[in-house]
Design a protein around this motif. Sequence first.
Motif: not given
Length: 173
Positions: A139-146, A150-156, A164-171
């Motif tokens: 999750d950390k690596r996948a969301l740091e590119e581009g 500031v995102p937080s959350g998970t891919f399942s 894929v199930y995704f649940d993210f909050v983008f600030y």
Amino acid sequence: MGTQRGLTSRRRLLLGLGAPLLLGAAGLGYAVWPEEESAEKVRTDVGPLNRRFWTALGDVSDAHWLGYNIDESDSERTVPGPDVRMRLVGTAHLKRGSANRITRDPAHHFEVKPLSAVPGPLQPYIPASAGWRQSDTYDKRALEEGLNVVPSGTFSFDGIRDLVYFDFVFYYA
């Protein structure tokens, strides 16, 4: 004068019948008029997801998701403030074999974890027998590119269904 009286009577009759019919049609039209979109409206378009997650997932298809400002209720539609938190949550299908390829990557330790807090409108799209796997490092690596937020959350991932199930909050600050 008799023909004039006949015309007046017909007009009254038509007006007497027409007014209730018009009011009934207007009421029916209001009842079936589509409501405004809300946070509870499940979206199926994949364009926004492919733009947001393409580097992490590749192209997705058959999506069911919600996207909304978590700090704004439906009743208070206002101009967004300087700090906005947008939640993207949902499911999508990956290209065949992608979920297994991602979860077998030795750089990330994927663990079986149940989904947490699936919103009600998305429940019909979550397979009951899915074996969801998550990895904090992925999750950390996948969301740091581009991303310029500031995102937080998970891919399942469910490898059997390439889901894929995704649940993210983008600030957005």
